[in-house]
Design an enzyme around this catalytic site. Structure first.
Site, PDB file in Angstrom:
ATOM      1  N   HIS A 442     -11.648 108.449 205.351  1.00 46.84           N
ATOM      2  CA  HIS A 442     -12.919 107.931 205.543  1.00 46.84           C
ATOM      3  C   HIS A 442     -13.717 108.692 206.811  1.00 46.84           C
ATOM      4  CE1 HIS A 442     -16.162 104.721 205.786  1.00 46.84           C
ATOM      5  NE2 HIS A 442     -16.258 104.960 207.042  1.00 46.84           N
ATOM      6  N   GLU A 443     -13.087 108.716 207.800  1.00 50.91           N
ATOM      7  CA  GLU A 443     -13.697 109.528 208.948  1.00 50.91           C
ATOM      8  C   GLU A 443     -13.948 110.989 208.587  1.00 50.91           C
ATOM      9  OE1 GLU A 443     -15.158 107.555 210.984  1.00 50.91           O
ATOM     10  OE2 GLU A 443     -14.106 105.887 210.492  1.00 50.91           O
ATOM     11  N   HIS A 446     -17.030 111.549 206.686  1.00 53.18           N
ATOM     12  CA  HIS A 446     -18.060 111.729 207.598  1.00 53.18           C
ATOM     13  C   HIS A 446     -18.043 112.918 208.175  1.00 53.18           C
ATOM     14  CE1 HIS A 446     -19.566 107.401 207.654  1.00 53.18           C
ATOM     15  NE2 HIS A 446     -18.303 106.956 208.453  1.00 53.18           N
ATOM     16  N   HIS A 452     -22.030 106.029 204.614  1.00 54.47           N
ATOM     17  CA  HIS A 452     -21.214 105.187 203.929  1.00 54.47           C
ATOM     18  C   HIS A 452     -21.987 104.698 202.617  1.00 54.47           C
ATOM     19  CE1 HIS A 452     -20.227 103.372 208.288  1.00 54.47           C
ATOM     20  NE2 HIS A 452     -19.440 103.946 207.716  1.00 54.47           N
TER      21      HIS A 452
END
Length: 770
Positions: A442-443, A446, A452
């Site tokens: 998930h990071e 980014h 998101h």
């Protein structure tokens, strides 16, 4: 004299070579403890000496032997038999050697069928995810296991469970042709464990490494006094270790899972099997047990081990507010990691690095019940695009292919006396692996520019990441469900918008992708009749529409390269965008984000304001001029608006003769001089005394056609573009901010400048007219 093929020395040498080959194959499952709890098979793998012709000396000897007579030309052709596919499972005692690694037996109805790629597929990744099924649709469900092996024995066989006729497997690829065999075995099928591959299928996959794309770097960050260990329960630490070498193996395997998952998602979104690559190094292979035991060297993803200048105590005292709002001492782990990486990689100005970092000194504090020295963050620090995540779930990660399925089905309860139950969603070992591997992914999303989303990895759907790699889910402490077969519709995903971002990201380029225009920027130009023209040299990829109050995007427009021409110039209307929104949202203020195929981005905070009369001004000849979207934030202290039409536009007798640019580490101002020596000043006369002058060729009618601008919070650098194709130097900071090219759409010319200035220029745009 004995025949040459009975020579004792040759025979002994060949025997010795054969023994070595057999041993390298057998050690792939040297210990029951390391098995995947699949049904054991006996002789289901064709011996390497047959599949790979492993003994060249034997071939040389056989050339001298009498050959069978050729088949007569008038031999009657074999009669077709529609039942060949179904005639194998009950045939006992068949003995037919494999030719070139492939069995000459008829194809079994239970031969594994690959459903997510075909024969001779070309890919550009090291780890490939395979989905398939056994048996025919509508038949009874089958259980058992599928064994995947390379015909050249370049990677040991791996075993993957079959649940209700479905299976998932991972394949380790090397550059070139990868010839694979899939063998199904089940105790319920006759001859399933025979010495010949009866229920088998074959697949060739070609891999070309994408060396024209920047890699995703992998790094482990340690404190300067770190012992190089991570949290693990004592029994697990004793069994597999919790030192730096183990951390490297686990982190590398997690990254390979990211790669396999992402490539499969891109393919399902019809965007090609494109995925990020890793920087590699020649080292001892860690992806299977045999490599470790035999010391086999391979080209593997490199894990950079980086020491910070902070101590363990300093790192573990840094708690982000989300973890502990009452922490006595707060700090910036992201900044500390960024400083350590910049010191380690030493990038030059303008060089972009993409690095995903594992913080090894994260620690579960049983007293305060928080993970210290951990931050889950992703983004960028200048040209360094970075994601950081702690090691508190690292013990649950697999270290090799053999451990993938066990890691994602291990129901061992999480012992919070030693390790964290992250967000109370890691009640078992396999759920901890989901959280650790998935949240770090998930990071990393980014890091690649993903915000998101309404679902997928960029929400929190990575709690089901395991479903991508197993056909049957184990009991979940998070949902209190007993698990069961996994349907593709219930797997974890990347959101469609994430995949569209990846499609345009430089890390996801394929070897055969055409070169793109180096100008990746997007510009918006209000024109007549409330229309807005969007220009992008690389083409518009997609447009996100956000009604007021929405932080997540639910409505977007796509312009994919795969299904149409490149859209370098689009015309949008406010009504067209509003009609795409839900009825109750159509009257609200809307924000529009435009993405280019080159990775450029343009945010229009108020689309109505841009296409309204507020974006235009009258020219004395009855025509109107229009303001482009402004670059820079215009938020510096004391910032004031600056705007004017060129004198050469309002007075036809005047000609622009030169431009003086005042600059230092940023752009302070631009002064436009005319043939009568009059001038107009935009900004201030700061920076370099006297500035720099760019002369126009007024005798030949040269004029300004646009500007190349580097900007962020303010205007870092600027370059003048002319009608003769000339470009001035970049004045100011040539490497600051992000690049933008202000070139009006066809039919319009630059007639002035607009923006704002504080201590230096912090906003810049152009005025255009027909």
């Amino acid at each position: 004299m004995a025949p040459s093929f009975l020579n004792f020395k040759d025979f002994r040498r060949r025997s010795r070579a054969s023994i070595r080959t057999d041993r390298s194959t057998d050690t792939s499952s040297y210990d029951d403890h390391h098995s995947q709890n699949t049904t054991p098979t006996n002789g289901s793998i064709t011996p390497p000496s047959i599949t790979a012709n492993s003994d060249p000396a034997l071939n040389a000897q056989l050339k001298d032997q009498p050959q069978p007579p050729p088949i007569p030309a008038n031999r009657p052709p074999p009669q077709p038999n529609s039942n060949n596919r179904y005639s194998v499972s009950g045939m006992a005692g068949l003995g037919s050697p494999a030719l070139n690694g492939k069995s000459s037996l008829p194809v079994s109805q239970y031969a594994p069928r690959i459903t997510n790629l075909g024969e001779n597929t070309w890919v550009s990744q090291k780890i490939l995810l395979i989905n398939g099924m056994v048996g025919e649709p509508g038949q009874r469900s089958l259980e058992g296991s599928v064994t995947v092996c390379r015909l050249d024995d370049g990677f040991p066989p791996t075993h993957w469970p079959v649940c209700e006729s479905q299976f998932k497997a991972m394949v380790y690829l090397v550059p070139g042709a990868n010839r694979l065999r899939f063998d199904f075995s089940s105790p319920k099928l006759a001859n399933s464990g025979s010495s010949n591959p009866i229920h088998s299928s074959y697949l060739t996959v070609h891999m070309v490494p994408p060396m024209n794309s920047p890699p995703l770097q992998l790094a482990i960050l340690l404190a300067k006094d770190s012992p190089g260990t991570f949290d693990a329960v004592p029994t697990r630490a004793e069994r597999e270790g919790n030192d730096l070498d183990t951390a490297i193996r686990k982190f590398r395997m997690a990254a390979y899972l990211w790669q396999a998952f992402t490539a499969e998602q891109m393919w399902r979104n019809k965007l090609g099997r494109r995925v990020f690559r890793f920087e590699e190094e020649w080292t001892t292979g860690t992806c299977n047990y045999r490599d470790r035991e035999m010391g086999m060297m391979r080209s593997e993803a490199r894990i950079h081990v980086i020491r910070s200048d902070k101590t363990m105590a300093e790192i573990r005292d840094l708690d982000i507010a989300q973890q502990n709002p009452n922490a006595a001492k707060k700090g910036d782990l992201y900044g500390i990691a960024a400083d350590a990486l910049k010191k380690y990689f030493k990038p030059l100005p303008g060089q972009t690095q993409y690095v995903s970092v594992l913080i090894l000194d994260s620690h579960w504090d049983t007293q305060s019940k928080i993970v210290t020295g951990h931050a889950a963050l992703g983004g960028n620090s200048g040209d360094l695009h970075m994601a950081i995540f702690g090691s508190h779930a690292l013990q649950s990660y697999p270290t090799s292919f053999e451990e993938v399925v066990p890691a994602f089905t291990d129901c061992t309860p999480t012992d919070t006396n030693f390790v964290a139950n992250d967000c109370n969603e890691s009640g078992s070992s396999w759920e901890a692996a989901n959280i650790g591997i998935g949240a770090h992914l998930h990071e990393t999303g980014h890091l690649f520019g993903c915000p998101h989303q309404e679902n997928g990895v960029m929400l929190r759907d990575y709690v089901t990441l395991n479903r991508t790699f197993v056909a049957h889910e184990a009991y979940s402490t998070r949902t209190k469900s007993k698990g069961g077969p996994v349907a593709q519709a219930n797997e974890c995903t990347w959101h469609r918008l994430d995949c569209l971002r990846f499609r345009s990201h430089p890390c996801f380029r394929l070897p055969n992708d055409p070169l793109l225009n180096p100008d990746a920027s997007v510009q918006a130009w209000p024109v007549e009749n409330g229309h807005v023209q969007i220009t992008a040299a690389t083409g518009v990829s997609f447009i996100e529409i956000y009604p007021e109050g929405d932080d997540l995007c639910h409505t977007w427009i796509e312009y994919p390269l795969e299904s149409g021409p490149v859209q370098r110039n689009l015309t949008l209307t406010e009504q067209e965008l509003r009609d795409r929104l839900p009825e109750k949202k159509r009257r609200s203020k809307i924000k529009v984000c435009v993405k280019s195929h080159g990775g450029g981005n343009l945010d229009i905070d108020d689309f109505h304001s841009l296409c309204s009369k507020a974006s235009s001004l009258k020219i004395s000849f009855g025509k109107s001029a229009y303001r482009s979207v402004k670059l820079g934030f215009s938020q510096m202290e004391g910032s004031e608006p600056h705007e004017f039409l060129f004198t050469s536009v309002t007075q036809k007798t005047r000609v622009l003769s030169r431009v003086v640019i005042y600059h230092g580490f940023a752009v302070d101002g631009l002064e436009f001089f005319y043939d009568d020596d009059s001038s107009q000043l935009f900004g201030k006369r700061g920076g370099k005394p006297g500035g720099d002058t760019f002369e126009m060729d007024i005798r030949r009618g040269e004029y300004i056609t646009g500007f190349f601008v580097r900007s962020g919070l303010w205007i870092d650098g600027i370059q003048i573009l002319t009608s003769f194709g000339r470009k001035s130097p970049i004045y100011g900071n040539a490497h600051g901010g992000s690049p933008h090219t202000l070139l009006p759409p066809r039919g319009y010319t630059v007639c002035g400048v607009t923006g704002s200035c504080a201590a230096w220029v912090d906003g810049f745009g152009v005025l255009i007219a027909r």
